[in-house]
Design a protein around this motif. Structure first.
Motif, PDB file in Angstrom:
ATOM      1  N   VAL A  28       0.840  -1.204   0.000  1.00 10.48           N
ATOM      2  CA  VAL A  28       0.000   0.000   0.000  1.00 10.48           C
ATOM      3  C   VAL A  28       0.874   1.252   0.000  1.00 10.48           C
ATOM      4  CG1 VAL A  28      -1.609   1.351   1.397  1.00 10.48           C
ATOM      5  CG2 VAL A  28      -2.010  -1.090   1.050  1.00 10.48           C
ATOM      6  N   LYS A  29       1.926   1.214   0.789  1.00  6.97           N
ATOM      7  CA  LYS A  29       2.824   2.370   0.875  1.00  6.97           C
ATOM      8  C   LYS A  29       3.463   2.649  -0.493  1.00  6.97           C
ATOM      9  CE  LYS A  29       6.683   4.012   3.565  1.00  6.97           C
ATOM     10  NZ  LYS A  29       7.921   3.587   4.177  1.00  6.97           N
ATOM     11  N   GLU A  30       3.903   1.577  -1.134  1.00  9.12           N
ATOM     12  CA  GLU A  30       4.538   1.724  -2.450  1.00  9.12           C
ATOM     13  C   GLU A  30       3.521   2.251  -3.471  1.00  9.12           C
ATOM     14  OE1 GLU A  30       7.656   1.382  -3.172  1.00  9.12           O
ATOM     15  OE2 GLU A  30       7.545   1.457  -5.357  1.00  9.12           O
ATOM     16  N   MET A  31       2.329   1.730  -3.428  1.00 13.96           N
ATOM     17  CA  MET A  31       1.295   2.165  -4.377  1.00 13.96           C
ATOM     18  C   MET A  31       0.964   3.644  -4.151  1.00 13.96           C
ATOM     19  SD  MET A  31      -0.357   0.860  -6.918  1.00 13.96           S
ATOM     20  CE  MET A  31      -0.812  -0.863  -6.878  1.00 13.96           C
ATOM     21  N   ARG A  32       0.881   4.066  -2.886  1.00 14.05           N
ATOM     22  CA  ARG A  32       0.564   5.473  -2.586  1.00 14.05           C
ATOM     23  C   ARG A  32       1.654   6.390  -3.117  1.00 14.05           C
ATOM     24  NH1 ARG A  32      -1.365   4.469   3.533  1.00 14.05           N
ATOM     25  NH2 ARG A  32      -3.513   3.891   3.017  1.00 14.05           N
ATOM     26  N   ARG A  33       2.887   5.971  -2.910  1.00 12.27           N
ATOM     27  CA  ARG A  33       4.009   6.793  -3.354  1.00 12.27           C
ATOM     28  C   ARG A  33       3.976   6.949  -4.878  1.00 12.27           C
ATOM     29  NH1 ARG A  33       8.718   4.289  -4.555  1.00 12.27           N
ATOM     30  NH2 ARG A  33      10.316   5.758  -5.171  1.00 12.27           N
ATOM     31  N   ARG A  34       3.730   5.840  -5.558  1.00  8.35           N
ATOM     32  CA  ARG A  34       3.740   5.886  -7.017  1.00  8.35           C
ATOM     33  C   ARG A  34       2.519   6.589  -7.586  1.00  8.35           C
ATOM     34  NH1 ARG A  34       6.370   0.944  -9.975  1.00  8.35           N
ATOM     35  NH2 ARG A  34       7.785   0.154  -8.396  1.00  8.35           N
ATOM     36  N   CYS A  59      -7.953  13.463 -11.215  1.00  5.38           N
ATOM     37  CA  CYS A  59      -7.145  12.236 -11.189  1.00  5.38           C
ATOM     38  C   CYS A  59      -7.020  11.636 -12.584  1.00  5.38           C
ATOM     39  CB  CYS A  59      -7.783  11.217 -10.258  1.00  5.38           C
ATOM     40  SG  CYS A  59      -7.676  11.708  -8.544  1.00  5.38           S
ATOM     41  N   ASP A  60      -5.791  11.235 -12.933  1.00  8.33           N
ATOM     42  CA  ASP A  60      -5.559  10.620 -14.244  1.00  8.33           C
ATOM     43  C   ASP A  60      -5.668   9.097 -14.094  1.00  8.33           C
ATOM     44  OD1 ASP A  60      -4.582   9.575 -16.608  1.00  8.33           O
ATOM     45  OD2 ASP A  60      -3.013  11.105 -16.820  1.00  8.33           O
ATOM     46  N   MET A  61      -6.850   8.567 -14.391  1.00  6.78           N
ATOM     47  CA  MET A  61      -7.103   7.139 -14.176  1.00  6.78           C
ATOM     48  C   MET A  61      -6.312   6.258 -15.142  1.00  6.78           C
ATOM     49  SD  MET A  61      -9.045   6.346 -11.667  1.00  6.78           S
ATOM     50  CE  MET A  61     -10.085   4.902 -11.921  1.00  6.78           C
ATOM     51  N   ASP A  62      -6.126   6.726 -16.378  1.00  2.19           N
ATOM     52  CA  ASP A  62      -5.364   5.917 -17.345  1.00  2.19           C
ATOM     53  C   ASP A  62      -3.921   5.758 -16.872  1.00  2.19           C
ATOM     54  OD1 ASP A  62      -7.570   5.660 -18.929  1.00  2.19           O
ATOM     55  OD2 ASP A  62      -7.059   7.360 -20.227  1.00  2.19           O
ATOM     56  N   ALA A  63      -3.338   6.877 -16.440  1.00  2.00           N
ATOM     57  CA  ALA A  63      -1.946   6.824 -15.962  1.00  2.00           C
ATOM     58  C   ALA A  63      -1.851   5.972 -14.700  1.00  2.00           C
ATOM     59  CB  ALA A  63      -1.434   8.232 -15.681  1.00  2.00           C
ATOM     60  N   MET A  64      -2.834   6.087 -13.828  1.00  2.00           N
ATOM     61  CA  MET A  64      -2.817   5.314 -12.579  1.00  2.00           C
ATOM     62  C   MET A  64      -2.907   3.819 -12.869  1.00  2.00           C
ATOM     63  SD  MET A  64      -2.481   5.631  -9.376  1.00  2.00           S
ATOM     64  CE  MET A  64      -1.832   4.031  -8.918  1.00  2.00           C
ATOM     65  N   TYR A  65      -3.718   3.491 -13.840  1.00  6.83           N
ATOM     66  CA  TYR A  65      -3.883   2.084 -14.229  1.00  6.83           C
ATOM     67  C   TYR A  65      -2.544   1.521 -14.736  1.00  6.83           C
ATOM     68  CZ  TYR A  65      -5.959  -1.928 -16.637  1.00  6.83           C
ATOM     69  OH  TYR A  65      -6.268  -3.187 -17.058  1.00  6.83           O
ATOM     70  N   GLU A  66      -1.863   2.287 -15.597  1.00  5.18           N
ATOM     71  CA  GLU A  66      -0.556   1.849 -16.110  1.00  5.18           C
ATOM     72  C   GLU A  66       0.446   1.733 -14.965  1.00  5.18           C
ATOM     73  OE1 GLU A  66       0.074   0.650 -19.141  1.00  5.18           O
ATOM     74  OE2 GLU A  66      -2.086   0.984 -19.411  1.00  5.18           O
ATOM     75  N   THR A  67       0.430   2.697 -14.062  1.00  2.00           N
ATOM     76  CA  THR A  67       1.341   2.657 -12.909  1.00  2.00           C
ATOM     77  C   THR A  67       1.116   1.372 -12.105  1.00  2.00           C
ATOM     78  OG1 THR A  67       1.291   5.066 -12.743  1.00  2.00           O
ATOM     79  CG2 THR A  67       2.045   3.875 -10.799  1.00  2.00           C
ATOM     80  N   ALA A  68      -0.150   1.068 -11.853  1.00  2.00           N
ATOM     81  CA  ALA A  68      -0.471  -0.102 -11.011  1.00  2.00           C
ATOM     82  C   ALA A  68       0.043  -1.400 -11.640  1.00  2.00           C
ATOM     83  CB  ALA A  68      -1.977  -0.177 -10.782  1.00  2.00           C
ATOM     84  N   LYS A  69       0.089  -1.434 -12.980  1.00  2.00           N
ATOM     85  CA  LYS A  69       0.548  -2.659 -13.652  1.00  2.00           C
ATOM     86  C   LYS A  69       2.036  -2.924 -13.435  1.00  2.00           C
ATOM     87  CE  LYS A  69      -1.328  -2.053 -17.884  1.00  2.00           C
ATOM     88  NZ  LYS A  69      -1.692  -2.385 -19.266  1.00  2.00           N
TER      89      LYS A  69
END
Ligand code: ATP
Ligand code: MG
Length: 397
Positions: A28-34, A59-69
């Motif tokens: 969770v910490k890593e995801m929040r940071r990114r 919020c940029d959902m497309d960018a967040m989705y790519e980040t999460a991958k």
């Protein structure tokens, strides 16, 4: 209530028993940071899932989705919408949300995860009703295929809300970065070592890197290439401190004092010993290299045996059993391939022997080492160490 969210399922963390909470909080910490460059999100873990909820329109959902991958520890990512836990709301959401996800698709099926066992309908009943709603809303443009559907729609009945999602994609897999400690990657400008680093980061190691240069035999641009590679690796490895040590004097001494056939092997012994010292100083529990068995003369079993004898620290070689093609496929996946193939020289290609020893004997290597002041040269080279930090997300707090 119908804002889109991102759901990330974790992989092996589920098996972690007692330690599971630690792993979850690291993730969770890593995801929040990114996430922070993509806007303000509420991020938390619940029932083996990381929830990523946008907090405003910016919020940029497309960018967040790519980040999460690209976050290790996650096995799948999916966009979803939530609604109240009743069939009326679920059907209404299925009809409004899913048709756009099914544009251009021919077949689908509906899956159901009913973690709230008190929900009045059974999973097969929910699947049937939602399937019917989708067929109605899409006017027959898609058909049901339970065996090999193009899109799987999943309805999840969770603690607080119901979620509908479609078109799940694989995550990066592995374990959260930093959950397994820290390793020192010997990073050259080639294809293999960046892959080796990413593979070990996938298993939870925080990556620290060490690059050897041999200025003026290697150029400023060769060093820049390695820095670019480290920056590209950060997309998966998060943050990398890159240490650089000069081998120029060592290489000149080897050229002037030792038998040519042993150059590469002796140089590798210096590299390993310097890396070991760096690992101890920067608290890394292992060295990581991009070696693959038999790929070049210094990667035969005998040569690896000799280089390993120079150090007293575990040496991880995740590419050891991979073919070059397989390593290239990984390099493309991690986004380092295009930079790796840029043609700059490496210190390993300076003064390369014409007939490198592929079956070296340790006594012969020790005889050659006896001709030079090994420890003195190590001290002198280690004093040239400089460090640059590479990151593409905000610094850890
Ligand atoms: P790569 O694609 O990683 O360059 P390679 O097939 O060219 O691999 P070698 O040059 O024999 O293999 O190097 C084997 C390993 O030694 C590399 O994967 C890397 O871990 C390390 N190494 C080689 N050169 C350097 C360097 N200049 N700095 C740091 N590590 C190096
Ligand atoms: Mg190399």
């Amino acid at each position: 209530m119908t804002d889109e969210v991102i759901l990330c399922k974790y992989g092996e963390i589920i098996l972690k028993g007692q330690n599971r909470r630690n792993f979850e909080s690291m993730l969770v910490k890593e995801m929040r940071r990114r996430a922070s460059p993509n806007g303000i999100f509420k991020i938390y873990s619940l029932q083996s899932t990381i929830y990523i909820e946008p907090q405003n329109e910016l919020c940029d959902m497309d960018a967040m989705y790519e980040t999460a991958k690209h976050v290790f520890g996650i096995i799948s990512v999916n966009r979803a919408k939530a609604c109240e836990k009743n069939m009326e709301a679920i059907i209404a959401l299925a009809k409004s949300y899913l048709p756009e996800k099914l544009i251009g698709k021919r077949t689908f099926k509906v899956d159901c995860r009913r973690s709230d066992k008190s929900f009045p309908l059974t999973s097969p009943e929910i699947m049937r009703e939602v399937g019917g709603a989708i067929l109605e809303a899409t006017g027959g443009s898609v058909k049901v295929d339970v065996r090999d559907p193009e899109v799987t729609v999943t309805v999840e009945i969770r603690d607080k809300l119901a979620y509908i999602r479609a078109g799940q994609e694989p995550g990066a897999g592995g374990l959260p970065i930093r959950s397994a400690g820290r390793g020192l990657l010997l990073l050259s400008g080639g294809i293999d070592s960046p892959v080796a680093g990413c593979m070990m980061a996938k298993r939870g190691l925080e990556i620290e890197a060490l690059h050897f240069e041999s200025f003026p035999y290697t150029s400023e641009r060769a060093r820049e290439k390695v820095m670019t590679l480290a920056e590209e690796m950060c997309e998966f490895c998060s943050r990398i401190h890159v240490h650089v040590i000069s081998l120029t004097h060592i290489q000149e001494v080897l050229r002037d004092s030792c038998e040519e056939d042993y150059f590469t092997l002796l140089l590798r012994m210096f590299m390993m010993r310097l890396a070991e010292r760096c690992a101890k100083e920067y608290k890394c529990g292992a060295l990581i290299t991009g070696e693959s068995l038999g790929q070049v003369a210094s990667q035969t079993l005998a040569a690896i045996g000799v280089t390993d004898s120079a150090v007293n620290i575990p040496v991880l070689r995740p590419c050891i059993g991979l073919d070059k093609n397989e390593i290239i496929a990984e390099a493309r996946k991690y986004g380092t391939f295009e930079t790796s193939i840029l043609p700059y020289e490496d210190c390993c290609t300076v003064f390369t022997p014409r007939h490198p020893k592929t079956q070296p004997k340790i006594e012969d290597v020790m005889r050659e080492l006896g001709k030079i002041d090994f420890e003195g040269l190590i001290d002198e080279a280690y004093a040239t160490l400089t460090t640059e930090t590479k990151l593409v997300f905000p610094e850890y707090k």
